[in-house]
Write a protein that holds these residues in place. Structure first.
Motif, PDB file in Angstrom:
ATOM      1  N   SER A   2      49.179  45.243  23.600  1.00 21.19           N
ATOM      2  CA  SER A   2      50.518  44.650  23.741  1.00 21.19           C
ATOM      3  C   SER A   2      51.573  45.689  24.071  1.00 21.19           C
ATOM      4  O   SER A   2      52.446  45.464  24.919  1.00 21.19           O
ATOM      5  N   ALA A   3      51.503  46.858  23.395  1.00 18.95           N
ATOM      6  CA  ALA A   3      52.496  47.896  23.646  1.00 18.95           C
ATOM      7  C   ALA A   3      52.434  48.373  25.090  1.00 18.95           C
ATOM      8  O   ALA A   3      53.476  48.621  25.734  1.00 18.95           O
ATOM      9  N   TRP A   4      51.223  48.519  25.630  1.00 18.71           N
ATOM     10  CA  TRP A   4      51.062  48.948  27.023  1.00 18.71           C
ATOM     11  C   TRP A   4      51.594  47.885  27.979  1.00 18.71           C
ATOM     12  O   TRP A   4      52.300  48.202  28.943  1.00 18.71           O
ATOM     13  N   LEU A   5      51.284  46.631  27.742  1.00 20.13           N
ATOM     14  CA  LEU A   5      51.761  45.560  28.608  1.00 20.13           C
ATOM     15  C   LEU A   5      53.289  45.475  28.579  1.00 20.13           C
ATOM     16  O   LEU A   5      53.930  45.270  29.616  1.00 20.13           O
ATOM     17  N   LYS A   6      53.880  45.635  27.393  1.00 22.74           N
ATOM     18  CA  LYS A   6      55.340  45.615  27.289  1.00 22.74           C
ATOM     19  C   LYS A   6      55.955  46.769  28.073  1.00 22.74           C
ATOM     20  O   LYS A   6      56.986  46.604  28.745  1.00 22.74           O
ATOM     21  N   ALA A   7      55.319  47.951  28.002  1.00 24.22           N
ATOM     22  CA  ALA A   7      55.827  49.099  28.744  1.00 24.22           C
ATOM     23  C   ALA A   7      55.739  48.854  30.245  1.00 24.22           C
ATOM     24  O   ALA A   7      56.661  49.195  31.005  1.00 24.22           O
ATOM     25  N   LEU A   8      54.640  48.253  30.703  1.00 22.39           N
ATOM     26  CA  LEU A   8      54.495  47.926  32.119  1.00 22.39           C
ATOM     27  C   LEU A   8      55.575  46.949  32.566  1.00 22.39           C
ATOM     28  O   LEU A   8      56.204  47.121  33.617  1.00 22.39           O
ATOM     29  N   GLU A  16      50.330  43.105  38.862  1.00 22.55           N
ATOM     30  CA  GLU A  16      49.117  42.367  39.192  1.00 22.55           C
ATOM     31  C   GLU A  16      48.029  42.677  38.183  1.00 22.55           C
ATOM     32  O   GLU A  16      47.832  43.831  37.810  1.00 22.55           O
ATOM     33  N   ILE A  17      47.322  41.655  37.745  1.00 22.25           N
ATOM     34  CA  ILE A  17      46.097  41.815  36.971  1.00 22.25           C
ATOM     35  C   ILE A  17      44.943  41.471  37.902  1.00 22.25           C
ATOM     36  O   ILE A  17      44.921  40.404  38.505  1.00 22.25           O
ATOM     37  N   ARG A  18      44.004  42.405  38.034  1.00 20.85           N
ATOM     38  CA  ARG A  18      42.878  42.173  38.950  1.00 20.85           C
ATOM     39  C   ARG A  18      41.556  42.310  38.193  1.00 20.85           C
ATOM     40  O   ARG A  18      41.369  43.242  37.420  1.00 20.85           O
ATOM     41  N   HIS A  19      40.664  41.394  38.476  1.00 21.58           N
ATOM     42  CA  HIS A  19      39.327  41.422  37.893  1.00 21.58           C
ATOM     43  C   HIS A  19      38.333  41.894  38.949  1.00 21.58           C
ATOM     44  O   HIS A  19      38.360  41.443  40.100  1.00 21.58           O
ATOM     45  N   LEU A  20      37.491  42.823  38.545  1.00 21.83           N
ATOM     46  CA  LEU A  20      36.412  43.277  39.417  1.00 21.83           C
ATOM     47  C   LEU A  20      35.081  43.100  38.697  1.00 21.83           C
ATOM     48  O   LEU A  20      35.019  43.267  37.476  1.00 21.83           O
ATOM     49  N   LYS A  35      48.703  38.000  28.694  1.00 23.43           N
ATOM     50  CA  LYS A  35      47.622  37.890  27.723  1.00 23.43           C
ATOM     51  C   LYS A  35      46.694  36.729  28.047  1.00 23.43           C
ATOM     52  O   LYS A  35      45.466  36.840  27.911  1.00 23.43           O
ATOM     53  N   ALA A  36      47.262  35.616  28.492  1.00 20.67           N
ATOM     54  CA  ALA A  36      46.442  34.448  28.842  1.00 20.67           C
ATOM     55  C   ALA A  36      45.541  34.762  30.032  1.00 20.67           C
ATOM     56  O   ALA A  36      44.362  34.394  30.059  1.00 20.67           O
ATOM     57  N   ALA A  37      46.098  35.458  31.016  1.00 25.42           N
ATOM     58  CA  ALA A  37      45.309  35.817  32.198  1.00 25.42           C
ATOM     59  C   ALA A  37      44.190  36.781  31.817  1.00 25.42           C
ATOM     60  O   ALA A  37      43.065  36.675  32.311  1.00 25.42           O
ATOM     61  N   ILE A  38      44.478  37.700  30.920  1.00 22.98           N
ATOM     62  CA  ILE A  38      43.472  38.670  30.478  1.00 22.98           C
ATOM     63  C   ILE A  38      42.365  37.970  29.706  1.00 22.98           C
ATOM     64  O   ILE A  38      41.162  38.219  29.931  1.00 22.98           O
ATOM     65  N   GLY A 178      42.777  48.628  26.434  1.00 17.59           N
ATOM     66  CA  GLY A 178      42.484  47.565  25.480  1.00 17.59           C
ATOM     67  C   GLY A 178      41.343  46.679  25.914  1.00 17.59           C
ATOM     68  O   GLY A 178      40.934  45.781  25.174  1.00 17.59           O
ATOM     69  N   THR A 179      40.783  46.938  27.110  1.00 14.77           N
ATOM     70  CA  THR A 179      39.633  46.182  27.605  1.00 14.77           C
ATOM     71  C   THR A 179      38.461  47.131  27.812  1.00 14.77           C
ATOM     72  O   THR A 179      38.627  48.349  27.928  1.00 14.77           O
TER      73      THR A 179
END
Length: 343
Positions: A2-8, A16-20, A35-38, A178-179
């Motif tokens: 959460s802290a990283w996402l807030k900083a971003l 962009e959130i990208r899945h590979l 968070k929902a997308a993750i 976090g992933t």
């Protein structure tokens, strides 16, 4: 996480959130949406985000992958220290530790120059240092970062850990902390690990003038090295036996060597990189002498279509100085038909 996402979100506004390997993307501008997308993409594969601020034309909810031209501001400078290891696999504990040690030495050196503390992170396989900044995405910034990253790569890469100079492009995707980093097949010695980040209590921006100053120092040093090289080494003007060309040493002398890939294949920085619209790992490679002919050169960018090692010779003009033999020093004549003079 959460802290990283807030900083971003604070610096980039949206990302962009990208899945590979699926390639699925979504642009988010809200913590809960992120968070929902993750959560919907984290079961398999790996997750990444962009780091920099998109232009106003990029809307939240977009499912298109961001391009360099979509970025308005460079707000984060990522530095990546990757341990040398077999391809397509995770790091051992020892390899990861070597990367962390190299990263920490870099951070201490930057602190001695007055750079503020960065975010310190582990991708699961390598070590990261991430500095805040605020640079316009334009040609001038592109040249500044090109000089900065190439200079740092020459200084901080060695046989154990490579500094990755390719991560500077504005729309670069970056490991989502976090992933789980699921690179390769996990083993006892090479396990999958969760990427993690630690933010400094006072995460200040690096002043633009300090980024420019360090980049300028690297440019001056490169010019000095090239001048010394031309003065100290005899020019044989087309008399080199190019089958004996030390292509790795040659590219390294220009600050353009990145690292060994496999066999006789090495990653390098393209001499025409400034003509490229983007860059990514393994865009440009050279093939060292394998005993069957000249070393080779290949760059996959459209700007370099058809360019060969001959074009590099003509551009730099000093290939003869990097040949172990002069033409005619051996009895074999198998290259007579392809020999060219370089002036």
């Amino acid at each position: 996480m959460s802290a990283w996402l807030k900083a971003l979100l604070a610096d980039a506004g949206r990302f962009e959130i990208r899945h590979l390997p699926s390639g699925r993307s979504i642009v988010v501008d809200d913590l809960e949406k992120a968070k929902a997308a993750i959560d919907g993409r984290s079961c398999i594969g790996s997750l990444y985000t962009t780091l920099n601020r998109p232009g106003a034309h990029v809307e939240a909810g977009s499912t298109s992958a961001l391009r360099d031209a979509d970025i308005d501001r460079i707000v984060l400078l990522p530095f990546d220290f990757d341990p040398v290891r077999p391809p397509h696999c995770a790091s051992t504990d020892a390899e990861l530790q070597a990367a962390l040690v190299a990263r920490d030495a870099f951070v201490r050196a930057m602190a001695s120059r007055g750079w503020p503390a960065p975010a310190l992170a582990c991708s699961g396989n390598g070590a990261h240092a991430i500095y805040r900044t605020f640079l316009p995405n334009g040609d001038e910034t592109r040249e500044i970062l090109r000089a900065l990253y190439r200079g740092l790569a020459a200084r901080y890469s060695d046989d154990e850990v490579l500094f990755d100079p390719s991560v500077r492009n504005p729309a670069r995707i970056w490991r989502l902390y976090g992933t789980e980093n699921r690179k390769g097949t996990p083993t006892r010695d090479r396990p999958h690990r969760v990427a993690a980040v630690r933010l400094p209590a006072d995460w200040r921006r690096v002043p633009t003038k300090e980024v420019e100053r360090l980049a300028s120092e690297f440019v001056r040093r490169q010019v000095d090295r090239q001048s010394e090289h031309r003065l100290d080494r005899p020019r044989r003007s087309g008399r080199g036996d190019y089958a004996s060309l030390d292509v790795v040493g040659w590219f390294a002398a220009y600050g353009a060597y990145v690292g060994h890939l496999e066999g006789n294949v090495h990653e390098v920085v393209c001499p025409w990189e400034r003509e490229h619209s983007s860059s990514s790992p393994r865009d440009t490679i050279v093939f060292a002498d394998d005993g069957r002919g000249w070393p080779g050169f290949f760059c996959h960018h459209n700007h370099c279509a058809g360019r060969t090692i001959r074009d590099v010779m003509l551009l730099w003009g000093d290939a003869d100085s990097w040949c172990a033999r002069q033409w005619g020093d051996r009895k074999s004549t198998r290259l007579n038909s392809s020999h060219i003079a370089v002036s």
